[in-house]
Structure formats: C-alpha cells, structure tokens
Design an enzyme around this catalytic site. Structure first.
Site, PDB file in Angstrom:
ATOM      1  N   LYS A 106       0.830  -1.227   0.000  1.00  0.00           N
ATOM      2  CA  LYS A 106       0.000   0.000   0.000  1.00  0.00           C
ATOM      3  C   LYS A 106       0.851   1.258   0.000  1.00  0.00           C
ATOM      4  O   LYS A 106       0.487   2.265  -0.606  1.00  0.00           O
ATOM      5  CB  LYS A 106      -0.933   0.016   1.212  1.00  0.00           C
ATOM      6  CG  LYS A 106      -0.213  -0.073   2.537  1.00  0.00           C
ATOM      7  CD  LYS A 106      -1.076  -0.718   3.613  1.00  0.00           C
ATOM      8  CE  LYS A 106      -0.225  -1.637   4.441  1.00  0.00           C
ATOM      9  NZ  LYS A 106      -0.891  -2.794   4.934  1.00  0.00           N
ATOM     10  N   GLU A 130      -4.560  -5.531  -6.050  1.00  0.00           N
ATOM     11  CA  GLU A 130      -5.802  -5.773  -5.296  1.00  0.00           C
ATOM     12  C   GLU A 130      -5.558  -5.918  -3.791  1.00  0.00           C
ATOM     13  O   GLU A 130      -6.366  -5.465  -2.972  1.00  0.00           O
ATOM     14  CB  GLU A 130      -6.492  -7.036  -5.841  1.00  0.00           C
ATOM     15  CG  GLU A 130      -7.799  -7.401  -5.178  1.00  0.00           C
ATOM     16  CD  GLU A 130      -8.865  -6.320  -5.302  1.00  0.00           C
ATOM     17  OE1 GLU A 130      -9.309  -6.051  -6.420  1.00  0.00           O
ATOM     18  OE2 GLU A 130      -9.241  -5.726  -4.269  1.00  0.00           O
ATOM     19  N   ILE A 137     -10.720  -8.437   0.790  1.00  0.00           N
ATOM     20  CA  ILE A 137     -11.964  -7.847   0.278  1.00  0.00           C
ATOM     21  C   ILE A 137     -11.707  -7.255  -1.105  1.00  0.00           C
ATOM     22  O   ILE A 137     -10.827  -6.411  -1.259  1.00  0.00           O
ATOM     23  CB  ILE A 137     -12.470  -6.709   1.200  1.00  0.00           C
ATOM     24  CG1 ILE A 137     -12.494  -7.174   2.659  1.00  0.00           C
ATOM     25  CG2 ILE A 137     -13.841  -6.229   0.761  1.00  0.00           C
ATOM     26  CD1 ILE A 137     -12.787  -6.060   3.643  1.00  0.00           C
ATOM     27  N   GLY A 188      -1.544 -10.737  18.950  1.00  0.00           N
ATOM     28  CA  GLY A 188      -0.905 -10.654  17.629  1.00  0.00           C
ATOM     29  C   GLY A 188      -1.684  -9.777  16.653  1.00  0.00           C
ATOM     30  O   GLY A 188      -1.416  -9.788  15.456  1.00  0.00           O
ATOM     31  N   ASP A 202      -1.547   3.783   8.117  1.00  0.00           N
ATOM     32  CA  ASP A 202      -1.898   2.633   7.277  1.00  0.00           C
ATOM     33  C   ASP A 202      -3.234   2.903   6.552  1.00  0.00           C
ATOM     34  O   ASP A 202      -3.348   2.688   5.338  1.00  0.00           O
ATOM     35  CB  ASP A 202      -2.014   1.392   8.189  1.00  0.00           C
ATOM     36  CG  ASP A 202      -2.526   0.174   7.465  1.00  0.00           C
ATOM     37  OD1 ASP A 202      -1.706  -0.522   6.849  1.00  0.00           O
ATOM     38  OD2 ASP A 202      -3.746  -0.079   7.513  1.00  0.00           O
ATOM     39  N   LYS A 206      -4.283   3.378   2.353  1.00  0.00           N
ATOM     40  CA  LYS A 206      -5.371   2.630   1.697  1.00  0.00           C
ATOM     41  C   LYS A 206      -6.419   3.583   1.142  1.00  0.00           C
ATOM     42  O   LYS A 206      -6.932   3.383   0.036  1.00  0.00           O
ATOM     43  CB  LYS A 206      -5.994   1.649   2.682  1.00  0.00           C
ATOM     44  CG  LYS A 206      -5.027   0.534   3.090  1.00  0.00           C
ATOM     45  CD  LYS A 206      -5.570  -0.240   4.279  1.00  0.00           C
ATOM     46  CE  LYS A 206      -4.660  -1.376   4.699  1.00  0.00           C
ATOM     47  NZ  LYS A 206      -5.053  -1.935   6.012  1.00  0.00           N
ATOM     48  N   GLY A 303      -4.214 -10.797   6.975  1.00  0.00           N
ATOM     49  CA  GLY A 303      -4.023 -12.225   7.230  1.00  0.00           C
ATOM     50  C   GLY A 303      -3.503 -12.913   5.988  1.00  0.00           C
ATOM     51  O   GLY A 303      -3.750 -12.472   4.867  1.00  0.00           O
TER      52      GLY A 303
HETATM   53  N1  LIG Z   1       0.202  -9.058   6.826  1.00  0.00           N
HETATM   54  C1  LIG Z   1      -0.959  -8.841   6.250  1.00  0.00           C
HETATM   55  O1  LIG Z   1      -1.993  -9.353   6.690  1.00  0.00           O
HETATM   56  C2  LIG Z   1      -1.059  -7.959   5.026  1.00  0.00           C
HETATM   57  C3  LIG Z   1      -2.315  -7.690   4.437  1.00  0.00           C
HETATM   58  C4  LIG Z   1      -2.391  -6.916   3.276  1.00  0.00           C
HETATM   59  C5  LIG Z   1      -1.222  -6.418   2.735  1.00  0.00           C
HETATM   60  N2  LIG Z   1      -0.004  -6.672   3.342  1.00  0.00           N
HETATM   61  C6  LIG Z   1       1.191  -6.126   2.725  1.00  0.00           C
HETATM   62  O2  LIG Z   1       1.980  -7.208   2.263  1.00  0.00           O
HETATM   63  C7  LIG Z   1       3.374  -6.876   2.334  1.00  0.00           C
HETATM   64  C8  LIG Z   1       4.117  -7.931   3.126  1.00  0.00           C
HETATM   65  O3  LIG Z   1       3.605  -7.981   4.448  1.00  0.00           O
HETATM   66  P1  LIG Z   1       3.973  -9.177   5.451  1.00  0.00           P
HETATM   67  O4  LIG Z   1       3.063  -9.028   6.609  1.00  0.00           O
HETATM   68  O5  LIG Z   1       3.999 -10.458   4.746  1.00  0.00           O
HETATM   69  O6  LIG Z   1       5.453  -8.770   5.878  1.00  0.00           O
HETATM   70  P2  LIG Z   1       6.544  -9.670   6.626  1.00  0.00           P
HETATM   71  O7  LIG Z   1       5.891 -10.810   7.309  1.00  0.00           O
HETATM   72  O8  LIG Z   1       7.380  -8.736   7.412  1.00  0.00           O
HETATM   73  O9  LIG Z   1       7.421 -10.281   5.425  1.00  0.00           O
HETATM   74  C9  LIG Z   1       8.332  -9.533   4.676  1.00  0.00           C
HETATM   75  C10 LIG Z   1       9.188 -10.494   3.828  1.00  0.00           C
HETATM   76  O10 LIG Z   1      10.032  -9.715   3.001  1.00  0.00           O
HETATM   77  C11 LIG Z   1      11.383 -10.107   3.176  1.00  0.00           C
HETATM   78  N3  LIG Z   1      12.226  -8.915   3.124  1.00  0.00           N
HETATM   79  C12 LIG Z   1      12.142  -7.813   3.907  1.00  0.00           C
HETATM   80  N4  LIG Z   1      13.049  -6.890   3.537  1.00  0.00           N
HETATM   81  C13 LIG Z   1      13.717  -7.439   2.497  1.00  0.00           C
HETATM   82  C14 LIG Z   1      14.789  -6.977   1.677  1.00  0.00           C
HETATM   83  N5  LIG Z   1      15.347  -5.780   1.856  1.00  0.00           N
HETATM   84  N6  LIG Z   1      15.218  -7.792   0.692  1.00  0.00           N
HETATM   85  C15 LIG Z   1      14.676  -9.014   0.512  1.00  0.00           C
HETATM   86  N7  LIG Z   1      13.646  -9.487   1.245  1.00  0.00           N
HETATM   87  C16 LIG Z   1      13.198  -8.716   2.229  1.00  0.00           C
HETATM   88  C17 LIG Z   1      11.467 -10.788   4.519  1.00  0.00           C
HETATM   89  O11 LIG Z   1      12.526 -11.727   4.473  1.00  0.00           O
HETATM   90  P3  LIG Z   1      12.905 -12.714   5.715  1.00  0.00           P
HETATM   91  O12 LIG Z   1      11.724 -13.649   5.804  1.00  0.00           O
HETATM   92  O13 LIG Z   1      14.124 -13.394   5.302  1.00  0.00           O
HETATM   93  O14 LIG Z   1      13.032 -11.824   6.912  1.00  0.00           O
HETATM   94  C18 LIG Z   1      10.082 -11.419   4.624  1.00  0.00           C
HETATM   95  O15 LIG Z   1      10.086 -12.685   4.043  1.00  0.00           O
HETATM   96  C19 LIG Z   1       3.407  -5.460   2.915  1.00  0.00           C
HETATM   97  O16 LIG Z   1       3.432  -4.540   1.858  1.00  0.00           O
HETATM   98  C20 LIG Z   1       2.093  -5.356   3.662  1.00  0.00           C
HETATM   99  O17 LIG Z   1       1.640  -4.030   3.796  1.00  0.00           O
HETATM  100  C21 LIG Z   1       0.090  -7.423   4.469  1.00  0.00           C
END
Ligand SMILES: NC(=O)c1ccc[n+]([C@@H]2O[C@H](COP(=O)([O-])OP(=O)(O)OC[C@H]3O[C@@H](n4cnc5c(N)ncnc54)[C@H](OP(=O)(O)O)[C@@H]3O)[C@@H](O)[C@H]2O)c1
Length: 430
Positions: A106, A130, A137, A188, A202, A206, A303
């Site tokens: 985002k 999306e 959603i 969490g 955040d 959005k 999630g």
């Molecule tokens: N969490 C949700 O429910 C959710 C919902 C909608 C959208 N999003 C969006 O989805 C995206 C990811 O969120 P997330 O919750 O999955 O984050 P996360 O759990 O922190 O995962 C981030 C991943 O990116 C990798 N990473 C971070 N910095 C990096 C770098 N400089 N070079 C290479 N790899 C790197 C990390 O590697 P390591 O595993 O090796 O540390 C990890 O695997 C974000 O943009 C977030 O806003 C998340």
C-alpha cells in the site's frame, strides 16, 4: 502461447508464505484456470537460513534480487516485501524489464502508483494491486471495473483491523486505550511498533489508493488529513453510547463538484448504521455510487489467507492474459483535474468533551464563544461532577459547522478561566 508461466516471489513473510502455500496447494486448479501451469521459479528473502513455517523449497531461495529481476524466463513478479524501499526500486526495475507485477504494497502504490502504472503502460505490461487495500476484500477490482459507470460520491471505510479491534474492545469492555492496545498486542493483532496503525497512517495509504480510483484522479498520502486513536478515552465511548453512536476510525472520501475531501480520524457514527456493527479485526468499505446506490463490502482486511486470495486472483488474471497471448488490460485513467479540500474547509458535526468549573453561568459563556463562530449546539450533557475539584464535565454535540471555525472556537474556549480542559473533539458522520 506459452506452455508454462514462471513466477518470482519477493518476500516470504506472512503474506509471501500464504501465497507460496496456496500456489502450491492449488497448482492443479490454477493450471486449469490459466491454461498452463504456474511455476514458482525463485523466492527472494532477507535471511535464507531463517526457520519458516511455510514449506517453500529452500533451493528456490535467493538473497539477490537480480536473480529474479534479471531472469528472462520469469513473467510475473509478486512483491510482498513491504515498505517503500527497496520494494519501490524492485517494482520499477521489474516493470522496466517488461515483467508483469503484482503487489500488496500500500505504501508504494499510495506514494508512487501513478508513476508506476504509467510506466507499466509504457512497457506494455500491467501492475496489479488488489491486496494493497482491504486484504481479502475485493475493492480495487470493483472500483476499477464493475463500478466504472458510476459517479462515486463517497467512500466510508473501516480499513485497519488493528485499530478496529482496539476500538471494539474499548466500546464493549469500557477499558482505556492502553489496556486495549496491550491486549491487541498479546493476541498478535497489533505489531510491536503499532504507530502506523494507531496513528492512522496505514488507513491513509489505503484511502489514497481507493479515492484515486473512485475519483479517477491522483491522490497522494500527503493529501489525506489523518488523526489516530490514542487520544480516545473510555468515557468518550460511554457518552457515544448514551447519544446513540459508536466510535470508529473512519477513512472518508467525499466528492463535492470538482473538489474532494479525504480524511482519516476517529468518528462518531450512528449506532444503527451497518458500519457501526463492523467489529474486531474485520474491515468494511461503504461506497455510494449514483447508479449503484449504496454498496457495502465486508470481510477480512489482513491475514495470510485472505491476502493471498487477492494476490493470486491478480496473478491468475495476468497469467491467463500471458498464456493466451492477449494484450495488457485497460486501466482506469487518473487524469481528472480535481483539487483536495483542506480540512479547515470541511463542514461536519462535532462532539466536544470538556472539564469546566462547576459554577453558574459557565454554559452560557461557552455557548457565547460557539455562537461567535456561528456554531450552534444540538445537545448538551452535563452530569459528572467532581465536588472536591469543584469541576464538571460537559459534552456538547453541535450542528454542522466549519472546521476552521470549530478550531478557532476551541482555542477561544481554552482561554476562558471557567474551562479547565478541552478533553476531546471528535467529528460526527450521520
Ligand atoms: N500481513 C498482512 O496481513 C497484510 C495484508 C495486506 C497487505 N499486506 C502487505 O503485504 C506486504 C508484506 O507484508 P507481510 O506481513 O507479509 O510482511 P513480513 O511478514 O514482514 O514479510 C516480509 C518479507 O520480506 C522479506 N524482506 C524484507 N526486507 C527485504 C529486503 N530488503 N530484501 C529481501 N527481502 C526482504 C522478509 O525476508 P525474511 O523472511 O528473510 O526476513 C520477509 O520474508 C506489505 O506490503 C504489507 O503491507 C500485508
């Protein structure tokens, strides 16, 4: 026509893990939908030796982004690293190299979406996002496609699960902000550093994304007025209930001729509105269109599974397109000239809570200041009296007034010696 579509995944955290898993488990169904198998070619991580819950094959891991960006066989790159840097650079480079990109980011889309979408058009590829607003959603699809015939007049959205969880707890259990935040952390639902959620940032990203599509104009995060929820007290929820309202962190976008307002702040909304019933970590987005009327989207805004639902739909869409050799999808134009209305210019109703000296004539002094700024009162509650401090608490609900006038009235009231404290000022949306 290709016999397989190769995918590069950047990031294997909460969302990346969900995407990798669903892509593996649903491989046969997806291959049928696409007409060719989707093959996971490489996965970019930061730490290849980290213990992971997901079953991704470690031989696919790389820490070098060029192993994905530079691989001529990779057609689609899924970016789920998050944050502005280095994700923005990777997306830009991917597009410039003619790759299709799907992202959940985002921050990057809100800040750089306009530029990146143009770049994708220039390179004859597509950038789909999306998952960037509302997780599972569908919102980008409906706004960018199904609702295109409408003039959208307003969006009212609860688009941050963490804050909605905290506010629901405060309302139902009569607890203060810090206690509710602590619980959200333990479960969490809040991150170790909850600032981006709690301060409304955040939701700002959005809303910028949704408003840009709804109004077909550029909307940057800096255009969105935002306020967080940490200044809310348990007593505000008690008064809200007594007045027939619920407090939600609302993301609001409204069209007014050729201007629009975009704001994120705690808001009093009537108890009988569907949005007021959206509790816990759930999200809901209400859209008013001139043809469609009012529409409400409700579901899980975050999630691993809900977010991978959105990401995989984008991937399948692109993969079908690539496998059938058709040209990239048309996209929403964002070239309407509309200007943002500054927050000082908006008109809304207000809830005002203050502590005053418990003596005769106080209310008259306050009403005079409000009157001087053309703010009229719709109701007043005064009941909590602290006898030892000789003070009382007053709650005022106003009729629609201009924000600038309200802010000036508040500074004037703060100067009155009968006013001990202006405790809270919350906008009301009826
Ligand atoms: N969490 C949700 O429910 C959710 C919902 C909608 C959208 N999003 C969006 O989805 C995206 C990811 O969120 P997330 O919750 O999955 O984050 P996360 O759990 O922190 O995962 C981030 C991943 O990116 C990798 N990473 C971070 N910095 C990096 C770098 N400089 N070079 C290479 N790899 C790197 C990390 O590697 P390591 O595993 O090796 O540390 C990890 O695997 C974000 O943009 C977030 O806003 C998340």
């Amino acid at each position: 026509v290709k016999d397989k579509i190769e995918v590069g995944l950047m990031g294997l955290g909460v969302v990346g893990g969900g995407v990798e898993n669903a892509l593996r488990e649903k491989a046969a169904d997806i291959a049928k939908q696409v007409g060719a198998p989707l093959v996971m070619k490489r996965i970019l991580v930061r730490d290849p030796f980290k213990k992971r819950a997901c079953q991704a094959q470690p031989y696919l891991f790389t820490t070098n982004p060029q192993h994905i960006l530079n691989d001529p066989e990779i057609d689609i790159i899924v970016e789920v690293i998050g944050g502005e840097s280095p994700a923005y650079d990777y997306i830009k480079e991917a597009i410039s190299r003619g790759k299709y990109v799907v992202t959940a980011n985002k921050e990057v889309i809100a800040k750089h979406g306009f530029e990146l979408l143009n770049l994708a058009a220039e390179h004859n590829v597509a950038l789909l996002y999306e998952a960037s607003a509302g997780g599972g959603i569908p919102l980008i699809g409906p706004l960018g496609h199904d609702l295109l015939a409408n003039k959208i007049s307003a969006i009212h959205a609860i688009i941050n699960g963490t804050t909605n969880y905290i506010l629901t707890k405060m309302a139902l259990e009569d607890i203060d902000f810090d206690t509710a935040l602590k619980e959200a952390r333990e479960l969490g639902y809040a991150e170790a550093d909850p600032a981006s959620d709690v301060d409304g940032i955040d939701a700002t990203y959005k809303l910028a994304i949704l408003a840009a599509l709804a109004f077909q104009t550029q909307v940057l995060p800096g255009d969105v007025y935002h306020e967080g929820i940490s200044h809310l007290a348990a007593r505000d929820f008690r008064y809200a209930k007594e007045l027939g309202y619920t407090i939600k962190l609302l993301a609001i976008a409204k069209r007014e001729d050729d201007t629009f307002q975009v704001r994120v702040h705690p808001t009093f909304i009537p108890d009988d509105l569907l949005l007021a019933r959206v509790d816990g970590v759930f999200n809901a987005v209400q859209i008013d269109g001139d043809l469609s009327g009012r529409i409400l989207f409700y579901g899980q805004g975050a999630g691993a599974l809900p977010t991978s639902s959105a990401i995989l739909a984008d991937v399948i869409h692109l993969a079908r397109n690539i496998s059938q050799g058709s040209s990239p999808l048309p996209r929403v134009r964002m070239d309407q000239t509309m200007t943002v209305k500054p927050i000082s210019e908006i008109r809304t109703r207000y809830y005002l809570r203050m502590t005053v000296a418990d003596r005769p004539g106080v209310l008259a002094q306050i009403a005079r200041v409000l009157g001087d700024f053309l703010i009229s009162i719709s109701s007043v509650i005064q009941k909590e009296v602290d006898e030892s401090a000789q003070s009382a608490e007053i709650v005022i609900m106003t009729h629609p007034s201009q924000e600038r006038a309200m802010q000036q009235a508040v500074s004037q009231m703060e100067k009155l010696d009968v006013v001990k404290e202006i405790s809270n000022l919350i906008r009301v949306e009826d």
